[in-house]
Design a protein around this motif. Structure first.
Motif: not given
Length: 418
Positions: A261-269
């Protein structure tokens, strides 16, 4: 109000001949009919709660005609942009010599000319498992045709390398900074964070066969024949891999990355926006999720962003309107120009999944920043006159890799409740 993400994107100017102009006029005529019939369908739904089946059937036929006409226009534009094959020989003597030597190898299996060129260049043009580099003219031609067929290759960054693995550092966060008083202490700040991305090249091959009669026919341009045989199969295979490849003996597609989910985005995803409905757009205001998808992308990436979906998904989105009754999708304003959605180009790639529960059927992003295609220099050909007599086989190989290079540059639309 009119819906627009930051600003409209003007379609690129394209020089159009009479055929292209006539095709564009026909496309606009079909789209106008499409709008009228769809408006009638929406009016029937509003008045009676359901559309007339005859109207639905007519709209489906017009929708198919609209897609067919768009494909015809694309083909006209590609024909105009595609250089003629088998034309004049290369201007430089070395190129003419290589072309002649390669022609002798393909037609008669005479490798002496290619060996002589290798010795003169003090280099080895034969791979460890055999084969010879095709002349530069053929290699460039295959590359151009792949751009025509594979949307990702046309949109992404493409690097040509000589090694089997391409490594690229990427700064995932910059140095820490802060405001400071005139006489306050200056503590050390955190350093930039770098990630090393690795893109191995994988082997893609085709093995067309030719009869001895074909090779003996002096009227046949062997270079053109070989390029025509391999370009379509190369393009189809690599195009699917760039979208959904698992990275095992093939490039890793952007849909193979972990989606969060874009609100939980982190590098690598890769971040996604959910439609709120499993396997469908929301029943009311379905275009809102496309706007949410657009604004999920940072403004710096939106400047060169493109929507990507397959033709079935485009057919669904083509019916959407804004609050003023204006269609969000519109055909290209010039021959060869893509249609637009919310002011941004729409590229159709049939490797994208159909709308279904939990499917990631729409992508929006700056693919030049987000995805990297790595080509290892050279397309190689190994002539085999023995295995399938009376045919001569041409084992043609190309090494290509790919993967996401900026995980923040592409966002996805997920057809799920959350």
């Amino acid at each position: 109000m009119d819906i627009d993400l930051d600003r409209g994107r003007a379609a690129p100017e394209t020089k159009a001949g009479p055929e292209a102009r006539a095709g564009l006029d026909e496309l606009m005529r079909i789209f106008e009919t499409y709008r009228q019939v769809n408006d009638a369908r929406l009016d029937q739904i509003e008045r009676r709660g359901a559309a007339d089946p005859i109207t639905d059937d007519r709209l489906a036929r017009i929708d198919a005609a609209l897609g067919d006409q768009q494909r015809r226009l694309d083909e006209i534009a590609l024909r105009g942009a595609r250089p003629a094959l088998g034309g004049d020989p290369p201007a430089d003597p070395a190129g003419r010599e290589h072309k002649a030597a390669f022609d002798a190898y393909v037609r008669r299996g005479d490798a002496s000319g290619l060996l002589a060129i290798e010795r003169k260049a003090l280099s080895v043009g034969s791979a460890p498992d055999g084969g010879y580099l095709v002349p530069a003219e053929v290699e460039r031609d295959i590359g151009r045709r792949l751009v025509d067929v594979s949307p990702i290759r046309a949109l992404a960054t493409v690097r040509t390398v000589s090694a089997s693995v391409y490594k690229k550092p990427f700064m995932t966060s910059g140095p820490a900074v802060g405001w400071i008083g005139e006489t306050a202490a200056r503590p050390q700040t955190n350093s930039p964070v770098l990630a090393e991305l690795s893109f191995p090249t994988m082997e893609l091959y085709a093995m067309p066969a030719a009869t001895a009669t074909l090779l003996d026919d002096a009227m046949v341009d062997v270079d053109q024949w070989l390029a025509a045989e391999v370009d379509q199969v190369f393009a189809e295979q690599e195009g699917v891999a760039f979208v959904s490849g698992d990275g095992i003996n093939k490039p890793k597609g952007f849909l193979a990355s972990t989606a969060v989910a874009n609100g939980s985005w982190s590098w690598g995803n890769i971040g996604y926006v959910a439609t709120g409905t499993a396997g469908a757009f929301p029943a009311s205001n379905p275009a809102d999720v496309l706007i949410d998808l657009g604004y999920a992308l940072r403004v710096g990436y939106r400047r060169n962003a493109t929507f990507m979906m397959n033709r079935k998904t485009e057919s669904v989105i083509r019916k959407f309107k804004d609050q003023n009754g204006q269609y969000l999708w519109s055909p290209g304003v010039a021959a060869g120009a893509p249609p637009t959605l919310l002011g941004y180009p729409v590229v159709c790639d049939d490797a994208m999944p159909d709308i279904a529960a939990n499917a990631l059927s729409v992508a929006f992003g700056d693919f030049r920043r987000g995805y990297l295609v790595v080509d290892r220099a050279g397309v190689r050909v190994l002539r085999d006159p023995y295995t399938a007599k009376p045919y001569v086989l041409f084992y043609t190989t190309k090494r290509v890799g790919g993967g996401v290079q900026d995980f923040d540059a592409i966002k996805l639309l997920k057809f799920a409740a959350s």
